[in-house]
Design a protein around this motif. Structure first.
Motif, PDB file in Angstrom:
ATOM      1  N   ALA A  61       0.828  -1.207   0.000  1.00 51.11           N
ATOM      2  CA  ALA A  61       0.000   0.000   0.000  1.00 51.11           C
ATOM      3  C   ALA A  61       0.863   1.257   0.000  1.00 51.11           C
ATOM      4  O   ALA A  61       0.550   2.228  -0.703  1.00 51.11           O
ATOM      5  N   ALA A  62       1.950   1.258   0.759  1.00 52.25           N
ATOM      6  CA  ALA A  62       2.851   2.409   0.780  1.00 52.25           C
ATOM      7  C   ALA A  62       3.503   2.608  -0.582  1.00 52.25           C
ATOM      8  O   ALA A  62       3.612   3.740  -1.072  1.00 52.25           O
ATOM      9  N   LEU A  63       3.898   1.526  -1.224  1.00 53.50           N
ATOM     10  CA  LEU A  63       4.484   1.610  -2.559  1.00 53.50           C
ATOM     11  C   LEU A  63       3.470   2.125  -3.570  1.00 53.50           C
ATOM     12  O   LEU A  63       3.795   2.956  -4.426  1.00 53.50           O
ATOM     13  N   SER A  64       2.226   1.680  -3.471  1.00 50.65           N
ATOM     14  CA  SER A  64       1.162   2.162  -4.357  1.00 50.65           C
ATOM     15  C   SER A  64       0.890   3.652  -4.148  1.00 50.65           C
ATOM     16  O   SER A  64       0.691   4.396  -5.112  1.00 50.65           O
ATOM     17  N   LEU A  65       0.899   4.084  -2.885  1.00 49.54           N
ATOM     18  CA  LEU A  65       0.709   5.506  -2.589  1.00 49.54           C
ATOM     19  C   LEU A  65       1.854   6.322  -3.176  1.00 49.54           C
ATOM     20  O   LEU A  65       1.628   7.369  -3.790  1.00 49.54           O
ATOM     21  N   LYS A  66       3.079   5.843  -3.034  1.00 49.51           N
ATOM     22  CA  LYS A  66       4.239   6.526  -3.602  1.00 49.51           C
ATOM     23  C   LYS A  66       4.097   6.649  -5.118  1.00 49.51           C
ATOM     24  O   LYS A  66       4.335   7.713  -5.684  1.00 49.51           O
ATOM     25  N   ALA A  67       3.690   5.582  -5.783  1.00 51.66           N
ATOM     26  CA  ALA A  67       3.522   5.602  -7.231  1.00 51.66           C
ATOM     27  C   ALA A  67       2.443   6.598  -7.648  1.00 51.66           C
ATOM     28  O   ALA A  67       2.613   7.337  -8.626  1.00 51.66           O
ATOM     29  N   ALA A  68       1.347   6.638  -6.911  1.00 51.25           N
ATOM     30  CA  ALA A  68       0.267   7.585  -7.227  1.00 51.25           C
ATOM     31  C   ALA A  68       0.733   9.026  -7.084  1.00 51.25           C
ATOM     32  O   ALA A  68       0.428   9.880  -7.920  1.00 51.25           O
ATOM     33  N   ASP A  70       3.838  10.074  -7.327  1.00 50.78           N
ATOM     34  CA  ASP A  70       4.788  10.317  -8.404  1.00 50.78           C
ATOM     35  C   ASP A  70       4.084  10.602  -9.737  1.00 50.78           C
ATOM     36  O   ASP A  70       4.610  11.329 -10.575  1.00 50.78           O
ATOM     37  N   GLN A  71       2.884  10.049  -9.910  1.00 50.54           N
ATOM     38  CA  GLN A  71       2.122  10.260 -11.140  1.00 50.54           C
ATOM     39  C   GLN A  71       1.240  11.503 -11.071  1.00 50.54           C
ATOM     40  O   GLN A  71       0.471  11.764 -11.989  1.00 50.54           O
ATOM     41  N   GLY A  72       1.342  12.255  -9.973  1.00 48.86           N
ATOM     42  CA  GLY A  72       0.629  13.526  -9.884  1.00 48.86           C
ATOM     43  C   GLY A  72      -0.679  13.514  -9.138  1.00 48.86           C
ATOM     44  O   GLY A  72      -1.474  14.435  -9.280  1.00 48.86           O
ATOM     45  N   ALA A  73      -0.918  12.512  -8.319  1.00 51.88           N
ATOM     46  CA  ALA A  73      -2.191  12.414  -7.598  1.00 51.88           C
ATOM     47  C   ALA A  73      -2.447  13.615  -6.695  1.00 51.88           C
ATOM     48  O   ALA A  73      -3.599  13.978  -6.470  1.00 51.88           O
ATOM     49  N   LEU A  74      -1.405  14.249  -6.175  1.00 52.30           N
ATOM     50  CA  LEU A  74      -1.592  15.396  -5.286  1.00 52.30           C
ATOM     51  C   LEU A  74      -1.718  16.712  -6.045  1.00 52.30           C
ATOM     52  O   LEU A  74      -2.001  17.738  -5.457  1.00 52.30           O
ATOM     53  N   ASN A  75      -1.533  16.672  -7.341  1.00 55.72           N
ATOM     54  CA  ASN A  75      -1.585  17.894  -8.149  1.00 55.72           C
ATOM     55  C   ASN A  75      -2.973  18.176  -8.700  1.00 55.72           C
ATOM     56  O   ASN A  75      -3.154  19.169  -9.389  1.00 55.72           O
ATOM     57  N   ALA A  76      -3.922  17.333  -8.409  1.00 54.03           N
ATOM     58  CA  ALA A  76      -5.268  17.490  -8.967  1.00 54.03           C
ATOM     59  C   ALA A  76      -6.031  18.640  -8.329  1.00 54.03           C
ATOM     60  O   ALA A  76      -5.785  19.129  -7.314  1.00 54.03           O
TER      61      ALA A  76
END
Length: 76
Positions: A61-68, A70-76
């Protein structure tokens, strides 16, 4: 333990024991100068029989959160 950098926090996954069962949690540690540490259950009301299985789920789950992130999930 591997920590991932996700902007303002470092995160890692671990197992937490509660009354003989285990939860998978993501631990978020604020970057200095802050020293805040918070834990968030990976899946609400999901419990594991062993700490090892919970820890694996938490790391994934931590790795999935990191990947999200990195793909801009917090930039929305």
């Amino acid at each position: 333990m591997t920590e991932f950098d996700i902007g303002e926090f470092f995160i890692h996954g671990e197992a937490r024991e509660v009354e003989g069962e285990f939860q998978a949690v993501i631990v978020m540690r604020a970057k200095p100068p802050l020293k805040t540490v918070t834990c968030h259950q990976v899946e609400k009301d999901r419990w594991f029989k062993t700490a090892e299985v919970a820890a694996v789920a938490a790391r994934e789950a931590a790795l999935s959160l990191k990947a999200a992130v990195d793909q801009g999930a917090l930039n929305a």
